[in-house]
Design a protein around this motif. Structure first.
Motif, PDB file in Angstrom:
ATOM      1  N   SER A 177     -37.528  10.486  62.833  1.00 37.70           N
ATOM      2  CA  SER A 177     -37.841  11.118  64.106  1.00 37.70           C
ATOM      3  C   SER A 177     -39.295  11.574  64.074  1.00 37.70           C
ATOM      4  N   VAL A 178     -39.854  11.764  65.259  1.00 40.05           N
ATOM      5  CA  VAL A 178     -41.287  12.076  65.349  1.00 40.05           C
ATOM      6  C   VAL A 178     -41.616  13.478  64.825  1.00 40.05           C
ATOM      7  N   THR A 179     -40.578  14.271  64.551  1.00 38.31           N
ATOM      8  CA  THR A 179     -40.836  15.594  63.959  1.00 38.31           C
ATOM      9  C   THR A 179     -41.022  15.502  62.444  1.00 38.31           C
ATOM     10  N   GLU A 180     -40.811  14.292  61.909  1.00 37.47           N
ATOM     11  CA  GLU A 180     -41.055  14.077  60.481  1.00 37.47           C
ATOM     12  C   GLU A 180     -42.477  13.528  60.314  1.00 37.47           C
ATOM     13  N   GLY A 181     -42.962  13.430  59.114  1.00 36.37           N
ATOM     14  CA  GLY A 181     -44.327  12.939  58.886  1.00 36.37           C
ATOM     15  C   GLY A 181     -44.448  11.443  59.105  1.00 36.37           C
ATOM     16  N   ASP A 182     -45.624  11.000  59.574  1.00 38.22           N
ATOM     17  CA  ASP A 182     -45.802   9.564  59.798  1.00 38.22           C
ATOM     18  C   ASP A 182     -46.049   8.806  58.490  1.00 38.22           C
ATOM     19  N   ASP A 183     -46.092   9.547  57.362  1.00 36.34           N
ATOM     20  CA  ASP A 183     -46.228   8.879  56.060  1.00 36.34           C
ATOM     21  C   ASP A 183     -44.874   8.707  55.368  1.00 36.34           C
ATOM     22  N   LYS A 184     -43.800   9.010  56.093  1.00 33.47           N
ATOM     23  CA  LYS A 184     -42.472   8.942  55.470  1.00 33.47           C
ATOM     24  C   LYS A 184     -42.143   7.565  54.868  1.00 33.47           C
ATOM     25  N   SER A 194     -35.370  -1.683  52.148  1.00 32.64           N
ATOM     26  CA  SER A 194     -34.033  -2.293  52.156  1.00 32.64           C
ATOM     27  C   SER A 194     -33.413  -2.347  53.556  1.00 32.64           C
ATOM     28  N   SER A 195     -34.107  -1.824  54.560  1.00 37.43           N
ATOM     29  CA  SER A 195     -33.552  -1.827  55.916  1.00 37.43           C
ATOM     30  C   SER A 195     -34.067  -3.018  56.722  1.00 37.43           C
ATOM     31  N   THR A 196     -33.338  -3.351  57.792  1.00 36.20           N
ATOM     32  CA  THR A 196     -33.800  -4.442  58.642  1.00 36.20           C
ATOM     33  C   THR A 196     -34.329  -3.921  59.985  1.00 36.20           C
ATOM     34  N   LEU A 197     -33.852  -2.745  60.383  1.00 35.44           N
ATOM     35  CA  LEU A 197     -34.325  -2.149  61.638  1.00 35.44           C
ATOM     36  C   LEU A 197     -34.709  -0.697  61.389  1.00 35.44           C
ATOM     37  N   CYS A 198     -35.814  -0.281  62.005  1.00 34.76           N
ATOM     38  CA  CYS A 198     -36.220   1.124  61.931  1.00 34.76           C
ATOM     39  C   CYS A 198     -36.227   1.688  63.344  1.00 34.76           C
ATOM     40  N   ILE A 199     -35.474   2.762  63.537  1.00 35.19           N
ATOM     41  CA  ILE A 199     -35.482   3.436  64.837  1.00 35.19           C
ATOM     42  C   ILE A 199     -36.317   4.700  64.716  1.00 35.19           C
ATOM     43  N   ILE A 200     -37.276   4.849  65.615  1.00 35.45           N
ATOM     44  CA  ILE A 200     -38.079   6.076  65.643  1.00 35.45           C
ATOM     45  C   ILE A 200     -37.572   6.904  66.811  1.00 35.45           C
ATOM     46  N   ASN A 201     -36.907   7.997  66.471  1.00 34.52           N
ATOM     47  CA  ASN A 201     -36.168   8.801  67.449  1.00 34.52           C
ATOM     48  C   ASN A 201     -36.981  10.026  67.903  1.00 34.52           C
ATOM     49  N   LYS A 202     -36.525  10.625  68.977  1.00 29.48           N
ATOM     50  CA  LYS A 202     -37.091  11.864  69.546  1.00 29.48           C
ATOM     51  C   LYS A 202     -38.492  11.654  70.121  1.00 29.48           C
ATOM     52  N   THR A 203     -38.737  10.486  70.730  1.00 31.07           N
ATOM     53  CA  THR A 203     -40.076  10.222  71.275  1.00 31.07           C
ATOM     54  C   THR A 203     -40.420  11.185  72.426  1.00 31.07           C
ATOM     55  N   ASP A 204     -39.406  11.861  73.002  1.00 33.05           N
ATOM     56  CA  ASP A 204     -39.682  12.847  74.051  1.00 33.05           C
ATOM     57  C   ASP A 204     -40.490  14.032  73.501  1.00 33.05           C
ATOM     58  N   PRO A 210     -47.902  16.444  65.859  1.00 32.02           N
ATOM     59  CA  PRO A 210     -49.018  15.581  65.410  1.00 32.02           C
ATOM     60  C   PRO A 210     -48.514  14.329  64.719  1.00 32.02           C
ATOM     61  N   PHE A 211     -47.822  13.485  65.450  1.00 32.68           N
ATOM     62  CA  PHE A 211     -47.212  12.288  64.873  1.00 32.68           C
ATOM     63  C   PHE A 211     -47.943  11.075  65.410  1.00 32.68           C
ATOM     64  N   ASP A 212     -48.482  10.262  64.532  1.00 35.72           N
ATOM     65  CA  ASP A 212     -49.246   9.090  64.943  1.00 35.72           C
ATOM     66  C   ASP A 212     -48.337   7.857  64.918  1.00 35.72           C
ATOM     67  N   MET A 213     -47.924   7.411  66.101  1.00 40.01           N
ATOM     68  CA  MET A 213     -46.958   6.314  66.213  1.00 40.01           C
ATOM     69  C   MET A 213     -47.478   5.020  65.590  1.00 40.01           C
ATOM     70  N   GLU A 214     -48.753   4.726  65.828  1.00 36.95           N
ATOM     71  CA  GLU A 214     -49.310   3.488  65.276  1.00 36.95           C
ATOM     72  C   GLU A 214     -49.346   3.538  63.754  1.00 36.95           C
ATOM     73  N   LYS A 215     -49.687   4.715  63.232  1.00 42.01           N
ATOM     74  CA  LYS A 215     -49.794   4.884  61.781  1.00 42.01           C
ATOM     75  C   LYS A 215     -48.425   4.706  61.114  1.00 42.01           C
ATOM     76  N   VAL A 216     -47.383   5.268  61.698  1.00 47.99           N
ATOM     77  CA  VAL A 216     -46.058   5.155  61.074  1.00 47.99           C
ATOM     78  C   VAL A 216     -45.604   3.699  61.072  1.00 47.99           C
ATOM     79  N   LYS A 217     -45.953   2.983  62.142  1.00 50.28           N
ATOM     80  CA  LYS A 217     -45.567   1.562  62.206  1.00 50.28           C
ATOM     81  C   LYS A 217     -46.310   0.759  61.143  1.00 50.28           C
ATOM     82  N   ILE A 218     -47.605   1.049  60.990  1.00 49.69           N
ATOM     83  CA  ILE A 218     -48.397   0.345  59.972  1.00 49.69           C
ATOM     84  C   ILE A 218     -47.828   0.653  58.582  1.00 49.69           C
ATOM     85  N   ASN A 219     -47.512   1.925  58.351  1.00 48.09           N
ATOM     86  CA  ASN A 219     -46.962   2.322  57.048  1.00 48.09           C
ATOM     87  C   ASN A 219     -45.622   1.638  56.764  1.00 48.09           C
TER      88      ASN A 219
END
Lengths: 257, 113
Positions: A177-184, A194-204, A210-219
């Motif tokens: 969720s976006v309340t967690e760090g984008d370096d998770k 080991s996962s095939t899908l990543c859901i990023i929750n709580k986008t509201d 201070p969550f950087d959506m692009e950064k978490v995706k790159i990571n």
């Protein structure tokens, strides 16, 4: 194997099905005589061999009955149960569901799922930090998922230990969720690997954190370049249609002769 | 603390094998643990000390082979050592990697008597 989940020993792992009691026990005894010649024995066996065998057994059962089994993993509080509540309610009548809930204690999550009118069984792992294939095997025996249904297995909230244990699932879905760090994804890479899908929750909540959506995706892609990513909010419903499309695309239409 | 589950699985595998060989004691156990296998060695050692008590492995000498991570870049097809799952290919800088070594977690052999 029983030592892994504690199922026989001291009843540390328990199953709760609303309106149903299920008990089982089986012990192990080994008798042997001794003969004291020093001997080298080749073993060459994977440590998680027993878990993996049971996982394959679960997988075979799911395949035969055309059940889409999904293992949902995340840290505690990222919204696994909320995502399920929303999904089970929104897709009611379109897909058939049942749920296995994994938590150390309480039936709170199973009660929430039960309230949506979905068949659910709660596994309490006691002190255990993950579900394993053996626990899921017993839970499946109790819940008996219908043919052509979707089985959600909500793992214990923990981004470390569940990564090692195959449950026999078709896909593993990691939720952050976006309340967690984008370096998770970098801090807990095994789960993302080991996962095939990543859901990023709580986008509201994005305007407030201070969550950087692009950064978490790159990571996440650094760890697993094949990982699919869906952003959504269970609160305002944004992005849920993509998750539902993904889900429907994974449900195999039974072959007709 | 999944290391305890792992140690218990190792004890199960070793004891079953030793019983099959009609042995009384396991003198030595050799285990492969890949550096990318998600086993934290301090937790593993702690779990081991507690879990082997009163088992056939209680006095066994433990030989652990740590296997370094190795990956293949599916972009430029080079093999390279992988320390972290998020490391990039040293040649092209991409992350299109497949792990080929370092995930091992297996009991290799025992010496029993």
């Amino acid at each position: 194997m029983c030592a892994t989940c504690g199922c026989d020993a001291e009843g540390k792992v328990t199953m709760h099905e609303p309106g149903h009691q299920h008990e089982h026990d089986h012990g192990h005894q080994h008798d042997h005589s001794h003969d004291h010649h020093r001997k080298v024995v080749d073993v060459e066996k994977d440590v998680l061999h027993q878990n993996d065998l049971l996982a394959e057994r679960n997988r075979g059962y799911f395949d035969a009955k055309n059940i889409l089994a999904l293992n949902l993993v995340s840290s505690p509080g990222s919204g696994k149960t909320a995502l399920l509540e929303r999904t089970l309610t929104d897709l009611k009548g379109q897909l058939q569901f049942c749920v296995i809930e994994g938590d150390q204690q309480t039936t709170n999550d199973a009660d929430r799922i039960h309230a949506t009118g979905t068949k659910v069984v709660q596994i309490n792992t006691g002190k255990g930090c993950h579900l394993d294939a053996h626990m899921v095997l017993h839970a499946v025996q109790g819940i008996k998922p219908a043919e052509n249904s979707v089985l959600f297995i909500e793992n214990v909230g923990n981004l470390v230990c569940p990564a090692m244990f195959d449950l026999g699932e078709k896909e593993r879905v990691v939720i952050i969720s976006v309340t967690e760090g984008d370096d998770k994804p970098l801090k807990y890479p095994d789960m993302f690997y080991s996962s095939t899908l990543c859901i990023i929750n709580k986008t509201d909540l994005l305007p407030y954190v201070p969550f950087d959506m692009e950064k978490v995706k790159i990571n996440a892609k650094k760890v697993n370049h094949k990982l699919e990513i869906i952003e959504l909010s269970c609160t305002n419903g944004e992005g849920l249609d993509r998750w539902y499309d993904w889900l429907k695309s994974k449900v195999l239409v039974p072959e007709t002769v | 603390m999944h290391e305890l589950s792992i140690v218990l699985s190792i004890i199960d595998i070793a004891q079953q094998q030793a019983i099959k060989e009609d042995a009384a004691v396991i003198e030595e156990i050799e285990i492969d643990i890949g550096c990318l296998s998600t086993v934290e060695m301090n937790a593993f050692d702690f779990a081991w000390q507690q879990a082997v008590k009163e088992t056939m492995l209680e006095k066994a000498e433990r030989k652990i082979n740590r296997i370094n991570g190795k990956a293949r870049c599916s972009g430029c097809e080079v093999f390279f050592p992988l320390k972290n799952l998020y490391d990039a290919c040293p040649k092209c800088g991409e992350h299109l990697i497949d792990i080929v070594e370092g995930k091992e977690l297996r009991v290799r052999s025992l010496i029993v008597s």
